[in-house]
Write an enzyme that holds these catalytic residues in place. Structure first.
Site, mmCIF file in Angstrom:
data_model
loop_
_atom_site.group_PDB
_atom_site.id
_atom_site.type_symbol
_atom_site.label_atom_id
_atom_site.label_comp_id
_atom_site.label_asym_id
_atom_site.label_seq_id
_atom_site.Cartn_x
_atom_site.Cartn_y
_atom_site.Cartn_z
ATOM 1 N N SER A 50 -22.306 3.012 0.378
ATOM 2 C CA SER A 50 -22.408 4.148 1.479
ATOM 3 C C SER A 50 -23.321 5.094 1.622
ATOM 4 O O SER A 50 -23.387 5.551 2.718
ATOM 5 C CB SER A 50 -20.794 4.694 1.541
ATOM 6 N N ARG A 52 -16.429 -0.320 -1.676
ATOM 7 C CA ARG A 52 -15.626 0.771 -1.999
ATOM 8 C C ARG A 52 -16.394 2.021 -2.126
ATOM 9 O O ARG A 52 -16.087 2.941 -3.227
ATOM 10 C CB ARG A 52 -15.018 0.437 -3.473
ATOM 11 N N GLY A 53 -17.266 2.268 -1.272
ATOM 12 C CA GLY A 53 -18.027 3.540 -1.242
ATOM 13 C C GLY A 53 -19.475 3.401 -2.132
ATOM 14 O O GLY A 53 -20.536 4.101 -1.720
ATOM 15 N N TYR A 78 0.809 -1.332 -0.138
ATOM 16 C CA TYR A 78 -0.080 0.006 -0.041
ATOM 17 C C TYR A 78 0.824 1.450 0.158
ATOM 18 O O TYR A 78 1.594 1.535 0.919
ATOM 19 C CB TYR A 78 -1.072 -0.118 1.223
ATOM 20 N N LEU A 102 -18.539 -1.815 2.588
ATOM 21 C CA LEU A 102 -19.304 -0.701 1.797
ATOM 22 C C LEU A 102 -19.043 -0.652 0.011
ATOM 23 O O LEU A 102 -19.429 0.338 -0.585
ATOM 24 C CB LEU A 102 -18.929 0.610 2.019
#
Length: 333
Positions: A212, A208-209, A56, A206
C-alpha cells in the site's frame, strides 16, 4: 465511475468494489461509526459492489452492512456473500461445510442479517473437499430459481473445480487473490475463467497493506499479518524493497503506491474488478483515485520489470491454510 460486467452474463459492477471484511475481523479493532461512514462514502462515490462473508465477525459484518444500507437504494447495489466457513467461540477454524442443506441454512441466516430478500452473488468461501462441487452449485441453482440468489460465484478454486461448477450453472465470477505480488492465477486459473466467460473479483490487491505504501518494518500487531509469511523477518525486508521500486514508478506516474497497485489489477482486463479493503474514509479516498490513473504501455512494462511474477518473498498464506485451498493444490500443468 466506470462499470464492468462480471462474466458473460453476470451483473454489472463499478470498476472497483469495497471489501468489508476488515471492518469486523482479522485486522484488529475497527470503529463502527467510521466503518459505516466509509461504506456511505463508497456508495456516494459510485461503488456498487459490497463484498462480505457470513463468518466475518460471525454475522457482525452482515449486520454492519444492514445498518449502513438503511435508507439507501438497495436495488442499485451488488451484495456479494461468502459462506461455509466453520468457526468456534474462540474464532478458530473448523473447516468448511458446503452440503446442500447447509447452503440453504447459511443463506437463510444471511438474508435475515442483511435484511434483504435476495443476495446478488453467493459463493462458497472455499472448496469443501467432502462435498462434490456439483452438489453445492446445484443447491445454489435451486435458490436462484427460487429468487433468493441472483448469481453464483466461486472463491479460491482451481481450473478443474471451475469447469465442473460451470457445467452445472453459469458462474458470474471467481473471487481470488490477485496483485502485483500475487500472480499465481495467471498460469491456468485466469485463462480458464476467460475461456468460460467468468469474471474475476480480485481481493488482496494491496497484499493486506504490504504494497500500500503505508506499511513499515516498525509496525506491529497481533492481527492476521502477524502470522503471514510475507510479513516475517527477511521476507518483509525483501518485500518492502519491492515496494520502494513501486514507489519510484508511482512518483513518475503521478499516483500513490496504492493507487498504482490497484490500477495495475484493473488494467489486466475488463473482466476483473479489484476489491479494496478500506476501513477508513481516508484510505477509501486514496483508493478512489486509482480508476483515474491510466497506465501506459511504458508504465506497465516498467512495473513488469520491477515486480516480475514470483518476486515476492514468502507465500501469501501460512502453509496450513494453503494446504486446504483448491486454488493452490490443484495439479498444475
Amino acid at each position: 465511475m466506470e462499470q464492468r460486467t462480471l462474466g458473460a452474463a453476470g451483473p454489472v459492477s463499478s470498476v472497483i468494489g469495497l471489501g468489508c471484511m476488515g471492518m469486523s475481523d482479522f485486522y484488529g479493532p475497527a470503529d463502527q461509526e467510521e466503518s459505516i461512514a466509509t461504506i456511505h462514502a463508497a456508495l456516494d462515490a459510485g461503488i456498487t459492489l459490497l463484498d462480505t462473508g457470513d463468518f466475518y465477525g460471525m454475522g457482525h459484518n452482515e449486520l454492519l452492512i444492514r445498518d449502513a444500507l438503511r435508507g439507501r437504494d438497495r436495488d442499485g447495489l451488488l451484495i456479494s456473500v461468502k459462506f461455509g466457513a466453520l468457526r468456534d467461540p474462540q474464532m478458530g477454524w473448523n473447516g468448511y461445510d458446503s452440503r446442500p442443506a447447509a447452503v440453504k441454512n447459511f443463506l437463510t441466516y444471511s438474508l435475515r442479517r442483511l435484511g434483504v430478500d435476495h443476495i446478488d452473488i453467493y459463493r462458497p468461501a472455499r472448496l469443501d473437499p467432502s462435498v462434490p462441487i456439483e452438489d453445492t452449485v446445484g443447491a445454489m441453482a435451486d435458490m436462484v430459481k427460487a429468487g433468493y440468489i441472483r448469481h453464483i460465484g466461486l472463491s479460491e478454486v482451481g481450473p478443474e473445480t471451475i469447469r465442473r461448477a460451470a457445467a452445472v450453472h453459469p458462474i458470474s465470477d471467481l473471487q481470488i487473490e490477485y496483485s502485483l505480488i500475487s500472480r499465481g492465477i495467471e498460469e491456468a486459473i485466469l485463462p480458464t475463467c476467460r475461456e468460460l466467460g467468468i469474471g474475476v473479483t480480485a481481493y488482496g490487491v494491496l497484499s493486506r497493506g504490504l504494497i500500500s505504501g503505508h506499511w513499515s518494518k516498525d509496525r506491529t500487531g497481533q492481527d492476521f499479518r502477524s502470522r503471514s509469511p510475507r510479513f516475517q523477518g527477511e521476507n518483509l525486508d525483501r518485500n518492502l524493497a519491492l515496494v520502494e521500486r513501486l514507489r519510484d514508478i508511482a512518483q513518475r506516474i503521478g499516483g500513490s503506491v496504492a493507487q498504482v497497485a490497484i490500477a495495475w489489477v484493473a488494467a489486466q482486463g475488463r473482466d476483473i474488478v479489484p476489491l479494496v479493503g478500506a476501513r477508513r474514509r481516508d484510505r477509501l479516498s486514496e483508493a478512489l483515485g486509482a480508476p483515474d490513473l491510466t497506465l501506459s504501455a511504458e508504465d506497465l512494462a516498467q512495473l513488469a520489470e520491477a515486480l516480475p511474477p514470483g518476486a515476492a518473498a514468502g507465500e501469501r498464506y501460512p502453509a496450513a491454510q494453503l494446504a486446504h485451498m483448491d486454488s493452490e493444490t490443484y495439479k498444475k500443468p
